[in-house]
Scaffold this motif. Sequence first.
Motif, mmCIF file in Angstrom:
data_model
loop_
_atom_site.group_PDB
_atom_site.id
_atom_site.type_symbol
_atom_site.label_atom_id
_atom_site.label_comp_id
_atom_site.label_asym_id
_atom_site.label_seq_id
_atom_site.Cartn_x
_atom_site.Cartn_y
_atom_site.Cartn_z
ATOM 1 N N ILE A 21 6.649 9.764 0.579
ATOM 2 C CA ILE A 21 5.891 8.716 -0.108
ATOM 3 C C ILE A 21 6.395 8.591 -1.546
ATOM 4 N N GLN A 74 6.226 7.129 -5.502
ATOM 5 C CA GLN A 74 5.210 6.782 -6.498
ATOM 6 C C GLN A 74 5.250 5.285 -6.735
ATOM 7 N N VAL A 119 0.821 -1.215 0.000
ATOM 8 C CA VAL A 119 0.000 0.000 0.000
ATOM 9 C C VAL A 119 0.857 1.269 0.000
ATOM 10 N N ARG A 120 2.096 1.150 0.455
ATOM 11 C CA ARG A 120 2.910 2.368 0.547
ATOM 12 C C ARG A 120 4.385 2.014 0.529
ATOM 13 N N GLU A 153 7.940 4.216 1.257
ATOM 14 C CA GLU A 153 8.521 5.506 1.621
ATOM 15 C C GLU A 153 10.011 5.484 1.323
ATOM 16 N N GLU A 205 -0.756 -4.271 3.035
ATOM 17 C CA GLU A 205 -2.161 -4.020 3.390
ATOM 18 C C GLU A 205 -2.552 -4.552 4.765
ATOM 19 N N THR A 255 5.017 -2.816 8.439
ATOM 20 C CA THR A 255 6.029 -1.971 7.809
ATOM 21 C C THR A 255 7.384 -2.649 7.916
ATOM 22 N N THR A 279 5.118 -0.681 3.290
ATOM 23 C CA THR A 279 4.034 -1.084 4.184
ATOM 24 C C THR A 279 3.020 -1.857 3.350
#
Lengths: 417, 209
Positions: A337, A339, A323-324, A326, A372, A376, A370
């Motif tokens: 964050i 892309q 989902v992310r 960094e 879903e 992390t 991270t």
Amino acid sequence: MKMERLVEIAQKFPKKLSRRKLLGGAATAAVAIIQTAKGQTIQKGLSENLIGDDPTKKFGKPAGEVGSRSPFVKSVKKPSDISSRSPLQDFYGIITPSDLHFERHHAGVPAIDPSKHELLIHGLVEKPLIFTVTDLKRFPSVSRIAFLECSGNFRGGKENLTPQEICGLTSQSEWTGVKLSTLFNEVGVKPNATWFLAEGGDAAVLTRSIPVKKGWDDAIIAYAQNGEPLRPEQGFPVRLFLPGWEGNTGVKWLRRLELSDAPYYTREETSKYTEPIKDGKYRIFSFDIDARSIITFPSYPQKVEKGWIEIRGLAWSGRGKVVRVEVSTDAGKNWKIAQLNEPVLDKAHIQFRHLWQWKGEETEILSRVTDETGYTQPTLKQLFEARGSEGGYHMNPITAWQVKKDGGVLFKPETFR
Amino acid sequence: MIYNQKTSIKLSLLLFGGISFQACYQAMSQENSTEKYAIVSKKREISNDTLPSSFGFGRKATQVEIDRLDIDVRPDGKGLPAGSGLAAKGKLIFDAKCFACHGVGGIGGPNGSLVTNKAPVAAARKEKTIGNYWPYATTVFDYIRRAMPFNEPGSLTNEEVYHLTAYLLRANEIIDENTVINAKTLPKIEMPARDLFIPDDRKGGPEIR
């Protein structure tokens, strides 16, 4: 193609290479820029070639039966006695070219004639059945893009390590085959079956115990990879593929599945593929691959130049979607964050990128993912705190790269022992 | 298809761009047929979702076919064959076929020790052996039979595998030299590492485990 990059290249060779010439041969120039990331020598070689050889003035190679890699592209796996690592730093997008998929086997790659290969399913089933490869291909098929990672995929300890050396035992393919649940229906798995043994047809006759639930959920009996039959190194003609699970459970050259009401505690799931946790205990049947990411550009032994740099990398989770991601460009003080390039698939490598203007200062760049479930990616220190400091399987720490003043990039080894 | 080929050959002779013309032509005809198919598949969509109770693919496995492949052994002893072994006999086999990889007495070979070294070792990390890391004795039998010796896998008789199993258990001081290892005794042996392992307790979520 970024104009400023072309200009940059053109400025490096002002006498030999005009900007117009570079733009004219855009396709070849692209290769030159790709190679910039890998070092000066390749770049120079290419440029000289551009001057001496004008492909618009010479009829090219005729059409062929099998495609080839450009002789200017040197992308190879890094073999050891027991495995071979994917060159993660060379990849674009999310698919691993099949011939660069990592290898890990326990008694070499067997030579199997598919017309003689069969899959036996027996044990706690209504009808024990034997399927030829042709039989398997007659069933409804499924295709899925997913990563495959060896759980013993972590190297550290020195600065001159490439992404390939640190964690090249992960690759991604589109896998095609029949859902194991379809075969479970066909043989009639009995309700008291809770585990199944998967056995390979290599000289290790490798075996792993797998919970039946995974078989019903999303297991695939795969016979194809990236549009063609499996490569021998990946289990030709048939393998088990368990999305998100440690690579060793995806038994290659699959010849037998036995349904059972208990696990078998095979050598590969006791003496190997178990890892230390706290209080002198060890974790067994640790199937899920924890979320992980790594910056693949810039990385050792590449060199960067001042100005805009697109930091690129791969991220994945065995528990679902990323989902992310960094990225930090100041040694972990601040995180931004990144892309995520589409497609962002379930239990799959995804590509992330982050634009960074480097002004020449010495720093460290890092990424963390991270997934879903809210997990992390930890630091090595956090992993050691949680599990003790023995290391072992399922190590997925944040990887930091040191960027030196001269643009040199080095892995940052960490120890907390 | 025949028409297609003829057309393209003619065009190739006439035009230099014959190949690309053929490609265009095929792409157009494919588009048309896909459109037609889309209508048909809409109607069939519902019935296609249901799998038949059986496809009838594959053939029934006979007991002989199953027995030929079914070599696995479980901790409860399921799968252990007839036969028995003694440590003294196992030592003879080990010294002939195994020590080159696993060291004299099963200690210190290039492919890893199988026997716990009682002498103080300077090595930073204690080696994992059958004596200190394998939770079930049945795994020793299963693994030797399926994959050893490395240069000649699957070449040992069941009797030889029992002897080697007895030898390695004895060398790790888990059994005495007179213990006979067979289908009844092997599953009953309690290994020192029996309680060393806990099933995976990672669940995802924010906690690092």
